[in-house]
Design a protein around this motif. Structure first.
Motif, PDB file in Angstrom:
ATOM      1  N   GLY A 178      -0.388   0.361 -15.677  1.00 42.13           N
ATOM      2  CA  GLY A 178      -1.243  -0.182 -14.625  1.00 42.13           C
ATOM      3  C   GLY A 178      -0.845  -1.603 -14.274  1.00 42.13           C
ATOM      4  O   GLY A 178      -0.778  -1.984 -13.102  1.00 42.13           O
ATOM      5  N   ASN A 179      -0.557  -2.399 -15.316  1.00 42.10           N
ATOM      6  CA  ASN A 179      -0.089  -3.767 -15.063  1.00 42.10           C
ATOM      7  C   ASN A 179       1.238  -3.747 -14.312  1.00 42.10           C
ATOM      8  O   ASN A 179       1.480  -4.559 -13.414  1.00 42.10           O
ATOM      9  CB  ASN A 179       0.074  -4.513 -16.388  1.00 42.10           C
ATOM     10  CG  ASN A 179      -1.247  -4.698 -17.117  1.00 42.10           C
ATOM     11  OD1 ASN A 179      -2.325  -4.591 -16.526  1.00 42.10           O
ATOM     12  ND2 ASN A 179      -1.184  -4.960 -18.414  1.00 42.10           N
ATOM     13  N   GLY A 180       2.110  -2.795 -14.694  1.00 42.23           N
ATOM     14  CA  GLY A 180       3.383  -2.676 -13.998  1.00 42.23           C
ATOM     15  C   GLY A 180       3.221  -2.273 -12.547  1.00 42.23           C
ATOM     16  O   GLY A 180       3.991  -2.711 -11.680  1.00 42.23           O
ATOM     17  N   PRO A 194      -3.429   0.929  -9.841  1.00 36.35           N
ATOM     18  CA  PRO A 194      -3.473   0.601 -11.276  1.00 36.35           C
ATOM     19  C   PRO A 194      -4.738   1.174 -11.924  1.00 36.35           C
ATOM     20  O   PRO A 194      -5.818   1.135 -11.343  1.00 36.35           O
ATOM     21  CB  PRO A 194      -3.511  -0.935 -11.287  1.00 36.35           C
ATOM     22  CG  PRO A 194      -3.238  -1.376  -9.867  1.00 36.35           C
ATOM     23  CD  PRO A 194      -3.701  -0.241  -9.010  1.00 36.35           C
ATOM     24  N   ILE A 195      -4.559   1.691 -13.141  1.00 36.79           N
ATOM     25  CA  ILE A 195      -5.674   2.278 -13.884  1.00 36.79           C
ATOM     26  C   ILE A 195      -5.743   1.613 -15.258  1.00 36.79           C
ATOM     27  O   ILE A 195      -4.716   1.458 -15.931  1.00 36.79           O
ATOM     28  CB  ILE A 195      -5.472   3.790 -14.061  1.00 36.79           C
ATOM     29  CG1 ILE A 195      -5.151   4.462 -12.713  1.00 36.79           C
ATOM     30  CG2 ILE A 195      -6.696   4.440 -14.701  1.00 36.79           C
ATOM     31  CD1 ILE A 195      -4.489   5.817 -12.851  1.00 36.79           C
ATOM     32  N   ALA A 196      -6.945   1.189 -15.667  1.00 36.83           N
ATOM     33  CA  ALA A 196      -7.160   0.571 -16.980  1.00 36.83           C
ATOM     34  C   ALA A 196      -6.189  -0.584 -17.212  1.00 36.83           C
ATOM     35  O   ALA A 196      -5.491  -0.653 -18.217  1.00 36.83           O
ATOM     36  CB  ALA A 196      -7.018   1.609 -18.090  1.00 36.83           C
ATOM     37  N   SER A 197      -6.182  -1.515 -16.263  1.00 33.95           N
ATOM     38  CA  SER A 197      -5.193  -2.594 -16.266  1.00 33.95           C
ATOM     39  C   SER A 197      -5.846  -3.950 -16.462  1.00 33.95           C
ATOM     40  O   SER A 197      -7.064  -4.092 -16.416  1.00 33.95           O
ATOM     41  CB  SER A 197      -4.412  -2.580 -14.951  1.00 33.95           C
ATOM     42  OG  SER A 197      -5.297  -2.822 -13.854  1.00 33.95           O
ATOM     43  N   SER A 198      -4.994  -4.947 -16.657  1.00 36.22           N
ATOM     44  CA  SER A 198      -5.462  -6.330 -16.742  1.00 36.22           C
ATOM     45  C   SER A 198      -4.342  -7.217 -16.212  1.00 36.22           C
ATOM     46  O   SER A 198      -3.371  -7.497 -16.914  1.00 36.22           O
ATOM     47  CB  SER A 198      -5.810  -6.705 -18.183  1.00 36.22           C
ATOM     48  OG  SER A 198      -6.337  -8.012 -18.261  1.00 36.22           O
ATOM     49  N   GLY A 247      -0.063   3.647 -12.441  1.00 37.45           N
ATOM     50  CA  GLY A 247       0.186   3.588 -13.878  1.00 37.45           C
ATOM     51  C   GLY A 247      -1.085   3.332 -14.644  1.00 37.45           C
ATOM     52  O   GLY A 247      -2.111   2.918 -14.079  1.00 37.45           O
ATOM     53  N   TYR A 248      -1.002   3.589 -15.947  1.00 33.02           N
ATOM     54  CA  TYR A 248      -2.158   3.453 -16.829  1.00 33.02           C
ATOM     55  C   TYR A 248      -1.873   2.386 -17.885  1.00 33.02           C
ATOM     56  O   TYR A 248      -0.790   2.349 -18.470  1.00 33.02           O
ATOM     57  CB  TYR A 248      -2.450   4.791 -17.521  1.00 33.02           C
ATOM     58  CG  TYR A 248      -3.786   4.850 -18.201  1.00 33.02           C
ATOM     59  CD1 TYR A 248      -4.904   5.317 -17.525  1.00 33.02           C
ATOM     60  CD2 TYR A 248      -3.941   4.433 -19.519  1.00 33.02           C
ATOM     61  CE1 TYR A 248      -6.145   5.372 -18.151  1.00 33.02           C
ATOM     62  CE2 TYR A 248      -5.162   4.482 -20.143  1.00 33.02           C
ATOM     63  CZ  TYR A 248      -6.266   4.948 -19.457  1.00 33.02           C
ATOM     64  OH  TYR A 248      -7.487   4.985 -20.076  1.00 33.02           O
TER      65      TYR A 248
END
Length: 261
Positions: free
Chosen positions: A159-161, A178-182, A154-155
């Protein structure tokens, strides 16, 4: 890694009972809809090669909207990619944004891709965890899916998910991307052991989720024993999802060479 289908189905059943008990109108016959009804409807879907946009009535009498992308090559069981979109503000078409990075990024896998819609909830919320696990269960049961090759990606918010789903369902997902996550990998300052292998992609100039913060949480998880590959995309910002395709292609190669070999 094998998928614990009993665990998945138990979560689905428990959540369905919760939804039905909380219904405001117990006299409405649709609240008696069971997971077996959902399974029957999914089994009867006419999914062709390419993009299929689906609405499926759940046990709580609400719709799951999701996209199923079937590969041209359907011989043998295929990998399954669960793709979680970024925050949408309840955009009913958010799950359809697969063309610019999800489809080309994972093209080499010839995988089945399922992209659900989160509605007005976060992916980490119980209602969406139930949706994700249900879609995995339905896909494994009725589609040519290899249960040992199920990935969540996910993005941004997605991404967090994917971090969350990978962490809490290590018996379901062989990997998370994860992509572009925090995602905070610590509890009360102590790093948690995350069992699912992760391939974390982050833009160097991400203005929403700072590289330093994400990298710090990744390193703490690695120190706790997690198997995480961390890749920095030079110069990329948070609002350039289509520019991450080559990095997702590398993640697909990582799946084949390091996770599924």
């Amino acid at each position: 890694m094998t998928m614990n289908t009993t665990k998945i189905k138990l979560i689905i059943i428990c959540f369905s009972v919760f939804v039905m008990n909380c219904s405001n109108d117990s006299s409405d016959d649709t609240t008696n809809r069971t997971y077996d009804d959902v399974r029957t409807d999914f089994q009867n879907l006419n999914l062709s090669a390419g993009i299929n946009d689906v609405s499926l009535l759940n046990t709580g009498n609400f719709l799951w909207d999701f996209r199923v992308i079937m590969p041209n090559n359907s011989s043998g069981n295929r990998p399954l990619i669960i793709a979680l979109h970024g925050f949408s503000g309840d955009n009913t078409d958010a799950h359809k944004a697969t063309a610019c990075y999800i489809e080309p990024g994972y093209a080499s896998l010839d995988a089945i891709i399922i992209s659900p819609n989160a509605g007005s909830f976060f992916w980490e919320d119980l209602i969406n965890q139930q949706q994700i696990l249900s879609l995995v269960d339905l896909a494994v049961t009725y589609l040519p899916v290899d249960p040992n090759k199920i990935v969540v990606t996910g993005y941004s918010a997605g991404g967090n998910g994917s971090w969350f789903s990978g962490e809490v369902q290590p018996n379901v997902f062989s990997a998370a991307i994860p992509i572009a996550s925090s995602y905070n990998t610590t509890t009360n300052g102590v790093a948690r052991l995350i069992e699912t292998p992760m391939y974390v992609i982050h833009g160097e100039n991400d203005e929403l989720f700072s590289l330093e913060l994400t990298e710090g949480w990744v390193n703490q998880a690695i120190d706790a024993g997690a198997d995480i590959t961390f890749v920095v995309a030079p110069n990329l910002t948070h609002l350039q999802p289509c520019s991450y395709v080559s990095y997702i292609e590398d993640a697909a190669d990582w799946l084949v060479n390091d996770i599924w070999n």
